[in-house]
Design a protein around this motif. Structure first.
Motif, PDB file in Angstrom:
ATOM      1  N   MET A  54       0.849  -1.173   0.000  1.00 20.55           N
ATOM      2  CA  MET A  54       0.000   0.000   0.000  1.00 20.55           C
ATOM      3  C   MET A  54       0.894   1.235   0.000  1.00 20.55           C
ATOM      4  SD  MET A  54      -3.064   1.226   2.589  1.00 20.55           S
ATOM      5  CE  MET A  54      -3.359  -0.382   3.111  1.00 20.55           C
ATOM      6  N   TYR A  55       0.503   2.217  -0.791  1.00 21.06           N
ATOM      7  CA  TYR A  55       1.265   3.449  -0.924  1.00 21.06           C
ATOM      8  C   TYR A  55       0.766   4.452   0.113  1.00 21.06           C
ATOM      9  CZ  TYR A  55       3.182   7.640  -3.069  1.00 21.06           C
ATOM     10  OH  TYR A  55       3.849   8.817  -3.305  1.00 21.06           O
ATOM     11  N   THR A  56       1.658   4.978   0.937  1.00 22.69           N
ATOM     12  CA  THR A  56       1.289   5.897   2.008  1.00 22.69           C
ATOM     13  C   THR A  56       2.121   7.165   1.921  1.00 22.69           C
ATOM     14  OG1 THR A  56       0.813   4.024   3.442  1.00 22.69           O
ATOM     15  CG2 THR A  56       1.062   6.142   4.508  1.00 22.69           C
ATOM     16  N   THR A  57       1.451   8.313   2.114  1.00 23.46           N
ATOM     17  CA  THR A  57       2.159   9.586   2.179  1.00 23.46           C
ATOM     18  C   THR A  57       1.819  10.269   3.497  1.00 23.46           C
ATOM     19  OG1 THR A  57       0.363  10.775   1.099  1.00 23.46           O
ATOM     20  CG2 THR A  57       2.089   9.916  -0.317  1.00 23.46           C
ATOM     21  N   VAL A  58       2.711  11.144   3.935  1.00 26.41           N
ATOM     22  CA  VAL A  58       2.505  11.931   5.152  1.00 26.41           C
ATOM     23  C   VAL A  58       2.717  13.392   4.780  1.00 26.41           C
ATOM     24  CG1 VAL A  58       3.273  12.349   7.511  1.00 26.41           C
ATOM     25  CG2 VAL A  58       3.365  10.041   6.573  1.00 26.41           C
ATOM     26  N   ASN A  59       1.715  14.248   5.067  1.00 30.52           N
ATOM     27  CA  ASN A  59       1.883  15.663   4.733  1.00 30.52           C
ATOM     28  C   ASN A  59       2.618  16.390   5.854  1.00 30.52           C
ATOM     29  OD1 ASN A  59      -0.021  16.032   6.706  1.00 30.52           O
ATOM     30  ND2 ASN A  59      -1.587  16.905   5.368  1.00 30.52           N
ATOM     31  N   GLU A  60       2.783  17.706   5.708  1.00 27.06           N
ATOM     32  CA  GLU A  60       3.571  18.476   6.686  1.00 27.06           C
ATOM     33  C   GLU A  60       2.929  18.562   8.059  1.00 27.06           C
ATOM     34  OE1 GLU A  60       1.038  20.960   4.096  1.00 27.06           O
ATOM     35  OE2 GLU A  60       2.763  19.753   3.633  1.00 27.06           O
ATOM     36  N   ASP A  61       1.610  18.292   8.152  1.00 33.41           N
ATOM     37  CA  ASP A  61       0.942  18.296   9.460  1.00 33.41           C
ATOM     38  C   ASP A  61       0.988  16.932  10.131  1.00 33.41           C
ATOM     39  OD1 ASP A  61       0.235  20.959   9.145  1.00 33.41           O
ATOM     40  OD2 ASP A  61      -1.646  20.448   8.115  1.00 33.41           O
ATOM     41  N   GLY A  62       1.571  15.934   9.484  1.00 35.90           N
ATOM     42  CA  GLY A  62       1.680  14.596  10.055  1.00 35.90           C
ATOM     43  C   GLY A  62       0.475  13.716   9.776  1.00 35.90           C
ATOM     44  N   ILE A  63      -0.396  14.158   8.871  1.00 29.02           N
ATOM     45  CA  ILE A  63      -1.583  13.369   8.545  1.00 29.02           C
ATOM     46  C   ILE A  63      -1.216  12.342   7.484  1.00 29.02           C
ATOM     47  CG2 ILE A  63      -3.919  13.449   7.598  1.00 29.02           C
ATOM     48  CD1 ILE A  63      -4.150  16.271   8.756  1.00 29.02           C
ATOM     49  N   ILE A  64      -1.602  11.087   7.744  1.00 32.39           N
ATOM     50  CA  ILE A  64      -1.282   9.996   6.828  1.00 32.39           C
ATOM     51  C   ILE A  64      -2.394   9.871   5.793  1.00 32.39           C
ATOM     52  CG2 ILE A  64      -0.949   7.510   6.649  1.00 32.39           C
ATOM     53  CD1 ILE A  64       0.234   7.533   9.411  1.00 32.39           C
ATOM     54  N   ASN A  65      -1.988   9.661   4.542  1.00 34.58           N
ATOM     55  CA  ASN A  65      -2.939   9.442   3.461  1.00 34.58           C
ATOM     56  C   ASN A  65      -2.573   8.124   2.784  1.00 34.58           C
ATOM     57  OD1 ASN A  65      -4.894   9.681   1.588  1.00 34.58           O
ATOM     58  ND2 ASN A  65      -4.129  11.555   0.641  1.00 34.58           N
ATOM     59  N   ASN A  66      -3.488   7.144   2.873  1.00 30.27           N
ATOM     60  CA  ASN A  66      -3.251   5.825   2.284  1.00 30.27           C
ATOM     61  C   ASN A  66      -3.916   5.739   0.918  1.00 30.27           C
ATOM     62  OD1 ASN A  66      -1.877   4.885   4.545  1.00 30.27           O
ATOM     63  ND2 ASN A  66      -3.753   4.230   5.526  1.00 30.27           N
ATOM     64  N   TYR A  67      -3.206   5.155  -0.029  1.00 36.23           N
ATOM     65  CA  TYR A  67      -3.739   4.941  -1.370  1.00 36.23           C
ATOM     66  C   TYR A  67      -3.898   3.446  -1.608  1.00 36.23           C
ATOM     67  CZ  TYR A  67      -2.387   9.782  -2.142  1.00 36.23           C
ATOM     68  OH  TYR A  67      -2.268  11.130  -2.061  1.00 36.23           O
ATOM     69  N   ALA A  68      -5.026   3.070  -2.163  1.00 37.28           N
ATOM     70  CA  ALA A  68      -5.259   1.664  -2.470  1.00 37.28           C
ATOM     71  C   ALA A  68      -4.404   1.246  -3.658  1.00 37.28           C
ATOM     72  CB  ALA A  68      -6.729   1.428  -2.778  1.00 37.28           C
ATOM     73  N   SER A  69      -4.023  -0.038  -3.675  1.00 34.78           N
ATOM     74  CA  SER A  69      -3.269  -0.534  -4.828  1.00 34.78           C
ATOM     75  C   SER A  69      -4.226  -0.695  -6.000  1.00 34.78           C
ATOM     76  CB  SER A  69      -2.613  -1.872  -4.486  1.00 34.78           C
ATOM     77  OG  SER A  69      -3.610  -2.806  -4.113  1.00 34.78           O
ATOM     78  N   GLU A  70      -3.790  -0.272  -7.167  1.00 36.34           N
ATOM     79  CA  GLU A  70      -4.644  -0.307  -8.351  1.00 36.34           C
ATOM     80  C   GLU A  70      -4.439  -1.615  -9.095  1.00 36.34           C
ATOM     81  OE1 GLU A  70      -3.958   3.102 -10.731  1.00 36.34           O
ATOM     82  OE2 GLU A  70      -4.418   4.504  -9.118  1.00 36.34           O
ATOM     83  N   PRO A  71      -5.524  -2.261  -9.516  1.00 36.40           N
ATOM     84  CA  PRO A  71      -5.379  -3.522 -10.252  1.00 36.40           C
ATOM     85  C   PRO A  71      -4.882  -3.272 -11.672  1.00 36.40           C
ATOM     86  CG  PRO A  71      -7.678  -2.879 -10.141  1.00 36.40           C
ATOM     87  CD  PRO A  71      -6.921  -1.907  -9.289  1.00 36.40           C
ATOM     88  N   LYS A  72      -4.329  -4.321 -12.281  1.00 33.78           N
ATOM     89  CA  LYS A  72      -3.882  -4.201 -13.669  1.00 33.78           C
ATOM     90  C   LYS A  72      -5.096  -4.048 -14.568  1.00 33.78           C
ATOM     91  CE  LYS A  72      -0.668  -6.533 -15.408  1.00 33.78           C
ATOM     92  NZ  LYS A  72       0.161  -7.617 -15.970  1.00 33.78           N
ATOM     93  N   VAL A  73      -4.974  -3.192 -15.562  1.00 32.13           N
ATOM     94  CA  VAL A  73      -6.070  -2.944 -16.496  1.00 32.13           C
ATOM     95  C   VAL A  73      -5.903  -3.876 -17.691  1.00 32.13           C
ATOM     96  CG1 VAL A  73      -7.141  -1.224 -17.991  1.00 32.13           C
ATOM     97  CG2 VAL A  73      -6.233  -0.553 -15.774  1.00 32.13           C
ATOM     98  N   TYR A  74      -7.014  -4.498 -18.103  1.00 28.68           N
ATOM     99  CA  TYR A  74      -6.976  -5.358 -19.277  1.00 28.68           C
ATOM    100  C   TYR A  74      -8.268  -5.190 -20.058  1.00 28.68           C
ATOM    101  CZ  TYR A  74      -9.924  -8.399 -16.438  1.00 28.68           C
ATOM    102  OH  TYR A  74     -10.942  -8.878 -15.662  1.00 28.68           O
ATOM    103  N   TYR A  75      -8.207  -5.484 -21.346  1.00 29.40           N
ATOM    104  CA  TYR A  75      -9.372  -5.374 -22.202  1.00 29.40           C
ATOM    105  C   TYR A  75     -10.181  -6.661 -22.144  1.00 29.40           C
ATOM    106  CZ  TYR A  75      -7.236  -1.210 -24.175  1.00 29.40           C
ATOM    107  OH  TYR A  75      -6.695   0.029 -24.335  1.00 29.40           O
TER     108      TYR A  75
END
Length: 56
Positions: free
Chosen positions: A1-22
Protein backbone atom coordinates in the motif's frame (compact mmCIF):
# COMPACT_ATOMS: atom_id res chain seq x y z
CA UNK A 1 0.00 0.00 0.00
CA UNK A 2 1.26 3.45 -0.92
CA UNK A 3 1.29 5.90 2.01
CA UNK A 4 2.16 9.59 2.18
CA UNK A 5 2.51 11.93 5.15
CA UNK A 6 1.88 15.66 4.73
CA UNK A 7 3.57 18.48 6.69
CA UNK A 8 0.94 18.30 9.46
CA UNK A 9 1.68 14.60 10.06
CA UNK A 10 -1.58 13.37 8.55
CA UNK A 11 -1.28 10.00 6.83
CA UNK A 12 -2.94 9.44 3.46
CA UNK A 13 -3.25 5.82 2.28
CA UNK A 14 -3.74 4.94 -1.37
CA UNK A 15 -5.26 1.66 -2.47
CA UNK A 16 -3.27 -0.53 -4.83
CA UNK A 17 -4.64 -0.31 -8.35
CA UNK A 18 -5.38 -3.52 -10.25
CA UNK A 19 -3.88 -4.20 -13.67
CA UNK A 20 -6.07 -2.94 -16.50
CA UNK A 21 -6.98 -5.36 -19.28
CA UNK A 22 -9.37 -5.37 -22.20
CA UNK A 23 -12.37 -7.68 -22.14
CA UNK A 24 -12.50 -10.36 -24.80
CA UNK A 25 -15.53 -10.92 -27.00
CA UNK A 26 -17.54 -13.87 -25.64
CA UNK A 27 -17.33 -17.20 -27.44
CA UNK A 28 -20.37 -18.63 -29.19
CA UNK A 29 -21.14 -21.03 -26.32
CA UNK A 30 -20.98 -18.12 -23.84
CA UNK A 31 -23.37 -16.12 -26.03
CA UNK A 32 -25.82 -19.05 -26.03
CA UNK A 33 -25.53 -19.26 -22.25
CA UNK A 34 -26.38 -15.55 -21.97
CA UNK A 35 -29.41 -16.02 -24.23
CA UNK A 36 -30.66 -18.91 -22.08
CA UNK A 37 -30.16 -16.87 -18.90
CA UNK A 38 -32.12 -14.01 -20.47
CA UNK A 39 -34.95 -16.34 -21.47
CA UNK A 40 -35.19 -17.84 -17.99
CA UNK A 41 -35.12 -14.38 -16.38
CA UNK A 42 -37.86 -13.17 -18.73
CA UNK A 43 -39.93 -16.26 -17.94
CA UNK A 44 -39.59 -15.74 -14.19
CA UNK A 45 -40.44 -12.02 -14.33
CA UNK A 46 -43.39 -12.63 -16.64
CA UNK A 47 -44.76 -15.36 -14.38
CA UNK A 48 -44.37 -13.16 -11.30
CA UNK A 49 -46.23 -10.30 -12.98
CA UNK A 50 -49.04 -12.62 -14.11
CA UNK A 51 -49.35 -14.13 -10.64
CA UNK A 52 -49.48 -10.70 -9.03
CA UNK A 53 -52.21 -9.58 -11.45
CA UNK A 54 -54.24 -12.73 -10.85
CA UNK A 55 -53.99 -12.39 -7.05
CA UNK A 56 -55.01 -8.73 -6.96
Amino acid sequence: MYTTVNEDGIINNYASEPKVYYAEYPAIWEQRKYVLQGLFATLIVTSLVLVSFSVS
